[in-house]
Design a protein around this motif. Structure first.
Motif, PDB file in Angstrom:
ATOM      1  N   HIS A 190     -57.968  43.551  43.484  1.00  0.00           N
ATOM      2  CA  HIS A 190     -58.104  42.108  43.686  1.00  0.00           C
ATOM      3  C   HIS A 190     -59.201  41.533  42.784  1.00  0.00           C
ATOM      4  O   HIS A 190     -59.037  40.455  42.206  1.00  0.00           O
ATOM      5  CB  HIS A 190     -58.436  41.801  45.146  1.00  0.00           C
ATOM      6  N   ALA A 191     -60.327  42.256  42.684  1.00  0.00           N
ATOM      7  CA  ALA A 191     -61.444  41.770  41.873  1.00  0.00           C
ATOM      8  C   ALA A 191     -61.020  41.660  40.407  1.00  0.00           C
ATOM      9  O   ALA A 191     -61.459  40.765  39.683  1.00  0.00           O
ATOM     10  CB  ALA A 191     -62.635  42.711  42.012  1.00  0.00           C
ATOM     11  N   LEU A 192     -60.145  42.586  39.992  1.00  0.00           N
ATOM     12  CA  LEU A 192     -59.643  42.568  38.618  1.00  0.00           C
ATOM     13  C   LEU A 192     -58.722  41.363  38.407  1.00  0.00           C
ATOM     14  O   LEU A 192     -58.868  40.617  37.431  1.00  0.00           O
ATOM     15  CB  LEU A 192     -58.892  43.880  38.338  1.00  0.00           C
ATOM     16  N   ALA A 193     -57.823  41.162  39.368  1.00  0.00           N
ATOM     17  CA  ALA A 193     -56.869  40.061  39.261  1.00  0.00           C
ATOM     18  C   ALA A 193     -57.577  38.706  39.301  1.00  0.00           C
ATOM     19  O   ALA A 193     -57.187  37.776  38.601  1.00  0.00           O
ATOM     20  CB  ALA A 193     -55.837  40.152  40.386  1.00  0.00           C
ATOM     21  N   ASP A 194     -58.620  38.607  40.125  1.00  0.00           N
ATOM     22  CA  ASP A 194     -59.326  37.331  40.296  1.00  0.00           C
ATOM     23  C   ASP A 194     -60.520  37.202  39.352  1.00  0.00           C
ATOM     24  O   ASP A 194     -61.414  36.376  39.584  1.00  0.00           O
ATOM     25  CB  ASP A 194     -59.840  37.187  41.757  1.00  0.00           C
TER      26      ASP A 194
END
Lengths: 196, 196
Positions: A190-194
């Motif tokens: 998620h941190a990568l996507a966001d």
């Protein structure tokens, strides 16, 4: 112990507390009666007083002894931002950050169809009315990042956006102070996507 | 939540319960106020009633609402056997085995110098007087097989044997390190039969 009905009644009553089974209830009852009778009396008074006096804030639904809680009646707060949290504990955590100066709406729960908690139980309708009162410009969803918290956020987003309200959600990502190798993969993804 | 003093007082009072920290106390308070106010009132009543009515049996020191508990006042029990246990929960576990028909002495604790629990706190003197009342032929020590329980058993053995009382101990069929109330009933029954 067959004739000690007051003791059995106390053990049964203690089991009404969340997370307390029969062994814990027994241990609590023995402890209070053996070592802390003043504590037992204090707890009895506190329970009676709290059930008599504590109600819900008419505006944000949090626990309060007044008609409107201290945050909702504070004119210095930014009435254009409305932060939606699940519990007063979450609200307190948000307050401790010192980073939010708007107002709150406390759901006092989260959507949980399996436990029979529906939109009515979390005050969905009062929230929608509150969010459309003309003052609110942004609703910040700060429900938990669990399955139920996410489902609640999703349902609220749908309903609010249908009424033209601007909705944001706390960002997902790597917790401050944590080392990447110990963070779970879902969070990293998620941190990568966001990423920003 | 600054003005909700009754709520804060309730959270503080709940922390008096053993094993309950601030997070658990908060969760309990929120649960009671949000979902179970009748439970909170029931608990308040049970606490008040128990602290007012529950005292100690004059003979065995267990919790009872009468002057003498039902076991001590049961003429069918074998008065020549006196079983020494730490807590009413241990006594209840022993009773459930159905293998013991004598009487009890409940220490309501165990020797624990580090916690400031000395011989006086566990009623050592009343026990010695009780064991030398002429009727008791055997004292069966059923304190826990923990360091503190063993130390208690050792101290009691010393004091009782000095007065010429026959002392036995539950056999080591009970797994070392466990507390009596959590042991399965068959093991307790075997330990009783194999007492030495």
């Amino acid at each position: 112990m067959s004739e000690t009905n007051s003791l059995d009644a106390l053990i049964q009553a203690l089991r009404r507390l969340p997370g307390v089974g029969v062994k814990s209830a027994q241990r609590m009852a023995f402890h209070l009666l053996q070592h802390d009778r003043p504590g037992a009396q204090m707890l009895a008074r506190a329970l009676t007083q709290a059930t008599e006096r504590v109600g819900h804030c008419a505006r944000c639904h949090t626990f309060t002894e007044a008609a409107v809680c201290s945050i909702c009646s504070d004119a210095r707060r930014d009435a254009t931002r409305l932060c939606v949290v699940e519990t007063p504990a979450d609200q307190a955590a948000m307050e401790r950050t010192g980073a939010f100066h708007g107002l709150y709406f406390v759901l006092m729960g989260r959507l949980s169809p399996l436990d029979g908690v529906g939109p009515r139980d979390i005050g969905m309708q009062p929230l929608l009315e509150r969010a459309c009162d003309g003052a609110v410009e942004e609703v910040i969803l700060a429900t938990s990042f669990t399955a139920e918290g996410e489902a609640t956020a999703y349902a609220l987003t749908e309903a609010l956006q249908r009424r033209g309200v601007r909705v944001t959600r706390l960002s997902r990502g790597v917790p401050v102070g944590s080392e990447l190798e110990y963070v779970d993969l879902g969070t990293i993804a998620h941190a990568l996507a966001d990423r920003r």
